[in-house]
Design an enzyme around this catalytic site. Sequence first.
Site, mmCIF file in Angstrom:
data_model
loop_
_atom_site.group_PDB
_atom_site.id
_atom_site.type_symbol
_atom_site.label_atom_id
_atom_site.label_comp_id
_atom_site.label_asym_id
_atom_site.label_seq_id
_atom_site.Cartn_x
_atom_site.Cartn_y
_atom_site.Cartn_z
ATOM 1 C CD GLU A 19 49.113 -0.999 -9.224
ATOM 2 O OE1 GLU A 19 49.870 -1.763 -8.487
ATOM 3 O OE2 GLU A 19 48.031 -1.675 -9.234
ATOM 4 C CD GLU A 33 54.086 -9.905 -2.145
ATOM 5 O OE1 GLU A 33 53.060 -10.812 -1.538
ATOM 6 O OE2 GLU A 33 53.962 -8.741 -2.373
ATOM 7 C CG ASP A 39 49.873 -1.214 2.068
ATOM 8 O OD1 ASP A 39 51.029 -1.663 2.673
ATOM 9 O OD2 ASP A 39 49.528 -1.804 1.036
ATOM 10 C CD GLU A 74 44.675 -4.187 -2.021
ATOM 11 O OE1 GLU A 74 45.403 -4.923 -1.572
ATOM 12 O OE2 GLU A 74 44.314 -4.099 -3.080
#
Length: 811
Positions: free
Chosen positions: A310, A69, A216, A328
């Site tokens: 989610e 992150e 991803d 996204e």
Amino acid sequence: MPLSCRGRVRGQEPNRGDVDDSLGKFSLTLIDSLDTLVLLNKLDEFEDGVKKTVKDVRLDNDVVVSVFETNIRVLGGLLGAHVMADLLRQRGDRMQWYQDELLHMAKELGHRLLPAFNTTSGLPYPKINLRYGIQSPLSRTGTESDTCTACAGTMILEFAALSRMSGDSVFEDYARKALDVLWERRQKGSDLVGTVINIHNGEWVRRDSGVGAGIDSYYEYLMKAYILLGDNVFLERFNIHYSAIMKYISQPPLLLNVHMHNPTVSVRSWMDSLLAFFPGLQVFRGDLKPAIETHEMLYQVTKQHKFLPEAFTTEFRVHWGQHLLRPEFAESTYYLYKATGDPYYLRVGQSIVEKLNAYTRVPCGFAAVQDVRTGAHEDRMDSFFLAEMFKYLYLLFTEKSQLPIDIDDYILTTEAHLLPLSLSTTQSSCQGNVTGRNLDSALTETTDSASQEEYLFSHSCPSTETLFPNNPSFAKSIRDSYKYLTGVGRAFRPLPVREIELPLHDNGMEPMEFLKSMGISLTQLPQATEGNFEHKGVFRVKLVAEVSPTTEEIEVVPHAVQLISPPFLGRTVLTAGPAKFGMDISKQEHGVKGSIVKASPYTACVQIDNTADIKGHIALALRGDCMFATKARQLQEAGAIGVIFIDHREGSNSDDTPLFQMVGDGESTNDITIALVFLFGREGAVLTSALEEHQNVDVLLLPKENHLGREKREKPVGMNIKLRLAEEGELEAGAVRGPTLELVLEKDGVVLEEEMKESGGELSTKEEQQQQENQEQICRTETDREDLRTELFSADSSLPTNSQTEQKTNP
């Protein structure tokens, strides 16, 4: 925190577990949104934000942060903002004072992240202390053994850009090494990778493979690294992986996780919202048909639930109802519009904007949705909302000529930060990677029957002229077959009300947890809909409870977590709930004492990473995602002597919510022998805050009535005492001789007055006996009698103060 109208500062708010690892006290939202301001043409605000960052932001805080992150949000944010500041400075009309300060900050942060790569394999640790790194005793991290594939494989864009901008190749070297390890560890038969990998030996910990959470951006960065850096090795690897994805994971329009070693079998029947980026990545690959199909499926899900939950099932029902304002889906919408020019995708973008404004906008920002079924808000607006969602929506609706930069000169990172394509001509000094497998042979092995046209864009970006020459209806013809995928938009046909009788046997399992384990979620329906179900897949559920007969109601005995180390010294006592399984704490004479350590992962549903820290201590674990018994077994195996489970609902507390006994998973729990207690959210926040502030916190687990320092008060007993004066040895008729009760009256409490002889004020023994036999007993005043009576009956204030008996002068 858009509901509280203030920023979320780590350590000043209740701990939320791993999600707080993106917070490093480095002004996350400010840095993450700087280059967004430039795209929005808010150049004054951008310059002001850069000045604030340079002046106030520190990167050496004693905080443990997520390497992944921090890289994509902060390092990427600093680099993107530096690129924009440098561009504005070169144009000559502003930012003339700027001297690459943001680049210097980025380099400092890069060096602070580098120690994470000090592992046997070259895969980075998932967390690092910004001040103390990994190895220092003060770091409070470095015991983790696993990381996710995306966490290790999403470093190359930012680290390579930093190397090429700063001239220091060390960053790109380490990022390339991590990608090499992931490539080598792929399953050679299927060319798929797993979700979680051991950072020391490179063995897979979780072998499920998909394109959503945990993997991803690894695939995304292989493609984008080729575009940004111009190195064929990344494209070759991407194409080999992509062929495997389309062969095993893609089941249009679905994308389902499979086992990397047995990829013909799907391992779960639900999808997570993070996979919504994949249609956008397929646009880069030039594979438009499956991109349109999956995007249309996602759009239909948003029509049904307002937002992407989610996680949702293959039947498009809610699996996890949370919506964190993830970008996204908007990202894929933008790329599909760029690829097709189809105004349909502008209408999709419009629906995103309208729903954000209608259901998430609050006076101080946009609030995440706690559950798409109820619309309840969560006091949370992650930095990626401003960094990505705003950027993609603005790009979608803005003509290129209106942007202050030529957007096609840049690649957008996974956090949508802008890096210039010109970096591909800035040669790195590091050695090129070796794919270890020829692209042509890979294509031959995986697609023997495929035509060469399928790989038209294997080595180039897609061209809309080639994709659909003069055929604007191309995308529509693909979408139409998925138009009513979820049932939304069709003419409504009333469904008969179906009832399910679901037996809940008295097997010790929490009913809600039991239902969740079966994939069933319960939602309270509005009164108006009772008896009239107009939603596909909604059932009226009748819960039939089969309960073992019991002679009396089971009482939940409150337990306590008492903080006994300095500075608390037993003064802080938190009310806790007990467990029906594990150690019986009430039988431990002195309770269970130990230091507390937070489990990693915090939910403790999978193998524990920090076993060395947990061993011999009391573990903290967050409620949710699996059964209490599952967590207890994981932590017991890790060596914990006890577990304190903390409720995942912020603000829940023992004052407003009845205590309950934690129960097992329906199977035998005789193997669980450690001490277990449960704290609600508010009490849990006190404990986690104490741990963050003092690091070493000792606690005592015991029944609340036994906690140290309590006042040992016996329960008051009220009784009536009848006094009868009699000769010594005289018994009342029918009475049996027993123990003698002697009342001794102290001075100032004398009830009876007696005449005393003047001989020195004292009576002889003989005279005293004679006096007792002959004297007339005279009662004192009413006031004296009241005073004595108050003393005698102070233990029971409910007794009457004036009775008829008291009015008699000769008792």
